[in-house]
Design an enzyme around this catalytic site. Structure first.
Site, PDB file in Angstrom:
ATOM      1  N   GLU A  36       0.831  -1.214   0.000  1.00  0.00           N
ATOM      2  CA  GLU A  36       0.000   0.000   0.000  1.00  0.00           C
ATOM      3  C   GLU A  36       0.862   1.259   0.000  1.00  0.00           C
ATOM      4  O   GLU A  36       2.068   1.204   0.257  1.00  0.00           O
ATOM      5  CB  GLU A  36      -0.907  -0.002   1.230  1.00  0.00           C
ATOM      6  CG  GLU A  36      -0.125  -0.102   2.536  1.00  0.00           C
ATOM      7  CD  GLU A  36      -0.672   0.799   3.613  1.00  0.00           C
ATOM      8  OE1 GLU A  36      -1.084   1.933   3.296  1.00  0.00           O
ATOM      9  OE2 GLU A  36      -0.666   0.373   4.784  1.00  0.00           O
ATOM     10  N   LYS A  79      -4.055  -1.618  14.068  1.00  0.00           N
ATOM     11  CA  LYS A  79      -3.407  -0.426  14.627  1.00  0.00           C
ATOM     12  C   LYS A  79      -3.903  -0.185  16.047  1.00  0.00           C
ATOM     13  O   LYS A  79      -5.101  -0.173  16.311  1.00  0.00           O
ATOM     14  CB  LYS A  79      -3.675   0.784  13.740  1.00  0.00           C
ATOM     15  CG  LYS A  79      -2.685   0.840  12.579  1.00  0.00           C
ATOM     16  CD  LYS A  79      -2.951   1.980  11.674  1.00  0.00           C
ATOM     17  CE  LYS A  79      -4.287   1.764  11.002  1.00  0.00           C
ATOM     18  NZ  LYS A  79      -4.607   2.824  10.051  1.00  0.00           N
TER      19      LYS A  79
END
Ligand code: PSU
Ligand code: MN
Length: 311
Positions: free
Chosen positions: A33, A167
């Protein structure tokens, strides 16, 4: 009807020639990404990490396919100049998978989140991607409704995501619940505990773990055989304990960053970049260094899996 060409005017994206050749020959490819490059890390570290991640994939025997929109063109596999452009251009949109069509109409530059990268990887037939930590259910999502499209993309696209878990700025237990609802397997690499993104251990137990790239490849084959519409998987690869952000420092600075987020009233797409930047500032760069190391570890593992998946 002739088969669709691997790129061209009828498809919205273009394959880098090296990626196209690798896919045509059945050689291993890892999708990467660019949201972390454009929005997750500050310059000049962002470009360094983007380059290092590609180099780590190559060193492990696979071809990197970094995705992004560069000057109006969606690309799977970037040249060095295109990667530099996304890292330095400044006004780069953060593209989730739903944004790919509108971005093609508008043009300009865009960095791909995990969700958008999964869409492009699936379109090109790439079966493994690497990132830092996936997006998920935000803290306070019961009120805000903020849940990353990364989760639905994992359900939808049949690609393995290698990440250091979720995350840690997110509501991690709620994110795991959502992945369960969506039918996305979460597998620990070398551990039955969920990786904690910037820290080694989230403290959350997992149902499954694997111990080698060959085992992951066997798991991928079984996953594809076992279900009619298998979707993606999350392989949670912890950052080495020696490379992690000190857990006490992590917890303290994250609590302060979350208070600042609430006070500043920041929501939506801007929330994740704001929190990562706050952590970096409050830890004098230590969170960034942990982020760099965990992304590199994930890229190496993803490449080893792509190699094992082809052999
Ligand atoms: N992991 C990182 N840094 C990042 C991201 C992940 O270490 O910047 C990005 C990924 O692209 C992920 C996105 O898809 O954050 C999730 O953003 P949101 O929560 O807005 O969906
Ligand atoms: Mn969001």
């Amino acid at each position: 009807m002739p088969a669709a060409p691997p790129h061209g005017p009828r498809l919205g994206w273009r394959l880098h020639p090296e990626v196209a050749a690798a896919l045509a020959a059945g050689r291993p490819v890892v999708a990467l990404e660019t949201a972390i490059v454009a929005h997750g890390l500050p310059p000049p570290h962002n470009l360094e990490v983007g380059r290092e991640v590609e180099a780590a994939v190559r060193a492990a025997g696979a071809v990197p396919a970094t995705t992004g929109m560069v000057q109006g063109v969606l690309r799977i596999g970037l040249t060095a100049a295109q990667l530099r452009h996304l890292a330095t251009a400044g006004d780069v949109a953060k593209l989730s998978d739903r944004d790919l069509g509108p971005a093609l109409v508008r043009g300009g530059d865009g960095a791909t989140t995990v969700a958008a990268t999964l869409a492009l990887a699936a379109a090109a037939g790439i079966r493994v991607m690497a990132t830092g930590g996936i997006g998920g259910v935000h803290r306070g999502a019961a009120r805000s409704g903020d849940v990353s499209a990364d989760l639905l993309a994992l359900r939808r696209y049949p690609v393995l995501v290698v990440a250091a878990g979720v995350k840690s700025v997110l509501d991690v237990p709620a994110t795991l619940e959502r992945l369960e609802t969506l039918g996305v397997p979460v597998i620990g690499y070398g551990t039955r505990r969920l990786a904690g993104f910037l820290v080694h251990d989230s403290g959350i137990d997992l149902d499954w773990s694997v111990a080698s790239p060959a085992e992951v490849a066997a798991l991928l084959r079984a996953h594809r055989r076992a279900r009619p519409d298998p979707g993606g998987l999350l392989l949670a690869n912890p950052v080495d304990a020696a490379d992690q952000l000190d857990p006490a420092l992590h917890d303290r600075t994250l609590a302060a960053a979350l208070r600042r987020l609430a006070r500043a009233g920041i929501r939506g797409k801007a929330a994740t970049p704001f929190l990562l930047a706050e952590l970096e500032r409050a830890t004098a760069g230590a969170s960034r260094e942990a982020n760099r190391r965990l992304v590199l570890g994930n890229a190496r593992l993803a490449a080893a899996i792509a190699v094992a998946d082809r052999t």
